[in-house]
Design an enzyme around this catalytic site. Structure first.
Site, PDB file in Angstrom:
ATOM      1  N   HIS A   1       0.853  -1.194   0.000  1.00 31.40           N
ATOM      2  CA  HIS A   1       0.000   0.000   0.000  1.00 31.40           C
ATOM      3  C   HIS A   1       0.883   1.237   0.000  1.00 31.40           C
ATOM      4  CE1 HIS A   1      -3.513  -2.492   0.573  1.00 31.40           C
ATOM      5  NE2 HIS A   1      -2.801  -3.175   1.460  1.00 31.40           N
TER       6      HIS A   1
ATOM      7  N   GLY B   1      12.381 -20.273   8.003  1.00 29.02           N
ATOM      8  CA  GLY B   1      11.076 -20.049   8.614  1.00 29.02           C
ATOM      9  C   GLY B   1      10.811 -18.590   8.942  1.00 29.02           C
TER      10      GLY B   1
ATOM     11  N   THR C   1      13.424  -7.043   1.205  1.00 27.53           N
ATOM     12  CA  THR C   1      12.824  -5.820   0.682  1.00 27.53           C
ATOM     13  C   THR C   1      13.357  -5.434  -0.689  1.00 27.53           C
ATOM     14  OG1 THR C   1      14.482  -4.419   1.746  1.00 27.53           O
ATOM     15  CG2 THR C   1      12.480  -4.909   3.016  1.00 27.53           C
ATOM     16  N   LYS C   2      14.473  -6.061  -1.110  1.00 27.61           N
ATOM     17  CA  LYS C   2      15.055  -5.740  -2.410  1.00 27.61           C
ATOM     18  C   LYS C   2      15.655  -7.000  -3.026  1.00 27.61           C
ATOM     19  CE  LYS C   2      19.402  -4.213  -0.389  1.00 27.61           C
ATOM     20  NZ  LYS C   2      20.355  -3.133  -0.256  1.00 27.61           N
TER      21      LYS C   2
ATOM     22  N   ARG D   1      20.137  -8.463   4.327  1.00 25.42           N
ATOM     23  CA  ARG D   1      21.385  -8.016   3.708  1.00 25.42           C
ATOM     24  C   ARG D   1      22.267  -9.236   3.464  1.00 25.42           C
ATOM     25  NH1 ARG D   1      20.088  -3.686   7.001  1.00 25.42           N
ATOM     26  NH2 ARG D   1      20.470  -1.633   6.107  1.00 25.42           N
TER      27      ARG D   1
ATOM     28  N   LYS E   1      27.121 -13.522   3.277  1.00 27.77           N
ATOM     29  CA  LYS E   1      28.321 -14.100   2.655  1.00 27.77           C
ATOM     30  C   LYS E   1      27.967 -14.715   1.317  1.00 27.77           C
ATOM     31  CE  LYS E   1      28.253 -18.733   4.716  1.00 27.77           C
ATOM     32  NZ  LYS E   1      29.066 -19.714   5.429  1.00 27.77           N
TER      33      LYS E   1
END
Length: 167
Positions: A88, A115, A138-139, A153, A156
């Site tokens: 949204h 999980g 998120t990316k 993020r 490794k």
């Protein structure tokens, strides 16, 4: 949102893989061979979910497929995971109007998603990726790595040993 309920998926015996597979082929856009999803699988549409070969989706998997979700071969998804193609706007007026923003999700081959992971709209996860438990993706995630955290993020790099003849 549809949930695979006791009247259908739950009613199928846990050891009747043929009946489970037949039902998945009916519910989803496409499924490869050796596809298994545990009970309490929830989705919006179903027909916008495309799954490759050798897939395992553990308990309480939710896929909000307002847009397409493409899942490659040899993918495992841990329990309690959410894959969503809809979000949204940040704008209060947009939310008051209940506007939605939908983008497809792509998950490559040879991926393990731990999980309670959340994968947000528009994300592409590369091949040979491990997403640590409880991560929020998120990316886009490149090939051959481990990611984790909130937001996820790269932790490794990992070797792609799928071309090794000993496998």
């Amino acid at each position: 949102m549809a949930t695979v309920t006791a009247s259908n998926h739950h009613a199928i015996d846990d050891t009747d893989y043929e009946a489970q597979y037949a039902q998945l082929k009916e519910m989803l856009g496409s499924v490869g061979e050796k596809v298994w999803i545990a009970k309490t699988f929830s989705y919006d549409n179903g027909k916008k979910i495309f799954i490759g070969n050798n897939f395992t989706g553990n308990f309480n998997l939710t896929i909000l497929d307002i847009r397409e979700v493409y899942i490659g071969d040899n993918v495992m998804i841990g329990p309690g995971t959410l894959i969503t193609t809809v979000g949204h706007p940040l704008s209060p007026m947009g939310r008051i109007k209940h506007l939605g923003i939908a983008k497809p999700v792509h998950i490559g081959n040879d991926v393990w998603i731990g999980g309670n992971v959340t994968i947000l709209p528009g994300v592409t996860i590369g091949n040979n990726v491990v997403v640590a438990a409880v991560a929020v993706v998120t990316k886009d995630i490149p090939d051959n790595c481990v990611v984790g955290g909130v937001p996820a993020r790269k932790i490794k790099d990992i070797e792609d040993d799928t071309k090794n003849e000993l496998c």
